[in-house]
Each structure stands twice: as C-alpha cells, then as structure tokens.
Enzyme design. Structure first.
Site, PDB file in Angstrom:
ATOM      1  N   CYS A   1      -8.946  -1.692   9.168  1.00  0.00           N
ATOM      2  CA  CYS A   1     -10.005  -1.965  10.016  1.00  0.00           C
ATOM      3  C   CYS A   1     -11.108  -0.899   9.566  1.00  0.00           C
ATOM      4  O   CYS A   1     -11.553  -0.873   8.587  1.00  0.00           O
ATOM      5  CB  CYS A   1      -9.865  -2.150  11.631  1.00  0.00           C
ATOM      6  SG  CYS A   1     -11.046  -2.862  12.484  1.00  0.00           S
TER       7      CYS A   1
ATOM      8  N   HIS B   1      -5.694  -5.948  11.472  1.00  0.00           N
ATOM      9  CA  HIS B   1      -4.712  -5.066  12.099  1.00  0.00           C
ATOM     10  C   HIS B   1      -3.490  -5.303  11.955  1.00  0.00           C
ATOM     11  O   HIS B   1      -2.605  -5.981  13.097  1.00  0.00           O
ATOM     12  CB  HIS B   1      -5.233  -4.899  13.747  1.00  0.00           C
ATOM     13  CG  HIS B   1      -6.537  -3.826  13.978  1.00  0.00           C
ATOM     14  ND1 HIS B   1      -6.395  -2.595  13.755  1.00  0.00           N
ATOM     15  CD2 HIS B   1      -7.599  -4.365  14.051  1.00  0.00           C
ATOM     16  CE1 HIS B   1      -7.717  -2.120  14.077  1.00  0.00           C
ATOM     17  NE2 HIS B   1      -8.472  -3.170  14.319  1.00  0.00           N
TER      18      HIS B   1
ATOM     19  N   GLU C   1      -0.930  -3.432  12.002  1.00  0.00           N
ATOM     20  CA  GLU C   1       0.035  -2.861  12.931  1.00  0.00           C
ATOM     21  C   GLU C   1       0.305  -3.507  14.210  1.00  0.00           C
ATOM     22  O   GLU C   1       1.371  -3.085  14.836  1.00  0.00           O
ATOM     23  CB  GLU C   1      -0.519  -1.422  13.039  1.00  0.00           C
ATOM     24  CG  GLU C   1      -1.505  -1.183  14.175  1.00  0.00           C
ATOM     25  CD  GLU C   1      -2.927  -1.638  13.657  1.00  0.00           C
ATOM     26  OE1 GLU C   1      -3.251  -2.199  12.391  1.00  0.00           O
ATOM     27  OE2 GLU C   1      -4.024  -1.498  14.393  1.00  0.00           O
TER      28      GLU C   1
END
Ligand code: MN
Length: 235
Positions: free
Chosen positions: A111, A213, A215
């Site tokens: 990001c 993202h 994660e």
C-alpha cells in the site's frame, strides 16, 4: 536454520502532549512470522549512518502502509486530499527505502509502502483517485475501511509466479496509486479501471510493491505467499 531478519518500518503516533510512540499493525508482523522470518521493527532514526546500520542488520525489508508521502518527492504540488505521514517517518522511510533499493535488499512494499518504493526510484503517484480519476472504480470503502476488486496480474511477472497470472481478487483501501513506474520497475498488475496495483523490479533482485493489503488476507494462500516470497528472497 536461522530465520531471515525482516525489518518493518512503522508509524508514529503523537499524543496531545507531543510525546511520540511507535505503532505497527500486528498483521504485518504475523505475515512475517508465519513465513519463517524474524520480524524486526525499525526505529525511525534520523542520522543517515544509523539508517545504514539498521539496514545492515537486515536480510529483507517490508515497507508498510500509512498516510501519504510528500508529492515534492515526485515533483508535484500537494493536492488538498494528500495527508502526509509525520516528518520523522517521512525522512526515515525515504532514506531507508532509497538505501535498501540501492543495496539490493529484498523489499516488499505494501500500500503506502508500495507507493514509497515507486517514488524512491523516481516514479510518480496519483495523489487522489476520486478527484483525479473520477471514472475509476472505488478503491476504498466510503467512510473508511476496505473494499474489494479484481486485478489482472501480468503473465511472466515475478508476481505471477507468486500469486498466479490472470485475475486475482484483492482488498483495496487507498486513495493514492502508483502512476509512472520508477526506474527499473515495471507495472505487473492493474485494476479493471487501469489503476496500477503492483510494480516489480526488472532485475534479479526481489523488489515487489503491491497496492493492496495481503497482511489482512493471510488466510488466502496466494496472499500469504507474498510474505513467503519475501522471506525466501531474504534467506
Ligand atoms: Mn485498489
């Protein structure tokens, strides 16, 4: 076998008193841990020799998301919607990214971290998708949070070797985007509206920058694979 040491930059929160503290989303840490890496939070030091010392202690680098980087870095005037990271984080992150990329340290940008990789190598950003690209699809949820859209991953790219080529569903929580790729980078994934969603290094060294993202999607094998790819490149 020793775990590769993966440095993570972090955010800085300032209290009303002016006291600063460091802040890092746990899921970034979790992504590195699950992939067999040793996560190391990087303290945003200001002195250049210290930046290099920190870097020298690492095998790989994960550049995390946050607010926006200074458009002066890519020769633009600040858009009213551009909300900058703190001065301390700005100075450290830019110095860190430039040093890491120059030294060939395996680097994954996520990001805002992806945007940082791009501008550190001389690329440009779209400062505000809703106002600059009014026909673009939503890349953030109204009122904050994330939405989802697909991206088209280019065949033959390093990214394709990790997540697969073709259509991939990703989350999206950004108002800026990579525009012209930086030196040595090429675009390897776009959203259906043409917005750049990933760039990667054209050389042999591991440089990958994704606008979404991973994660937050560690339960999806192809997204967890991005973290594993960084840790393996750092080994
Ligand atoms: Mn997006």
């Amino acid at each position: 076998m020793k775990r590769p040491r993966i440095g993570l930059n972090c955010d800085i929160a300032a209290a009303a008193s002016g006291d600063e503290s460091l802040k890092l989303g746990w899921r970034y840490v979790e992504g590195v841990l699950r992939s067999g890496g040793l996560p190391i939070i990087l303290v945003p030091v200001e002195e250049k020799p210290l930046v290099n010392e920190l870097l020298g202690a690492l095998d790989g680098l994960l550049l995390t998301g946050g607010r926006d980087y200074d458009p002066a870095l890519y020769g633009r005037v600040r858009h009213p919607a551009t909300k900058l990271v703190s001065d301390r984080r700005m100075a450290f992150d830019v110095a860190l990214a430039r040093a890491a990329l120059a030294a060939g340290v395996p680097t994954l940008g996520i990001c805002g971290g992806a945007q940082l990789v791009n501008v550190a190598l001389g690329g440009t950003l779209v400062q505000d998708i809703p106002s600059e690209l009014p026909d673009a699809l939503p890349h953030a949820k109204q009122g904050g949070g994330e939405t989802f859209h697909v991206v088209e991953v280019e065949g033959g790219a390093r990214l394709a070797g990790i997540v697969g080529a073709g259509e991939l569903e990703v989350n999206s929580s950004h108002h800026q985007a990579m525009e012209t790729p930086g030196e040595g980078l090429r675009v390897v994934a776009r959203a259906p509206d043409g917005v750049v969603e990933a760039v990667e290094g054209m050389g042999g060294r591991f440089v990958l920058a994704v606008q979404w993202h991973p994660e937050r999607m560690l339960d999806r094998p192809e997204q967890a694979a991005l973290f594993r790819a960084l840790v393996e490149a750092a080994r």
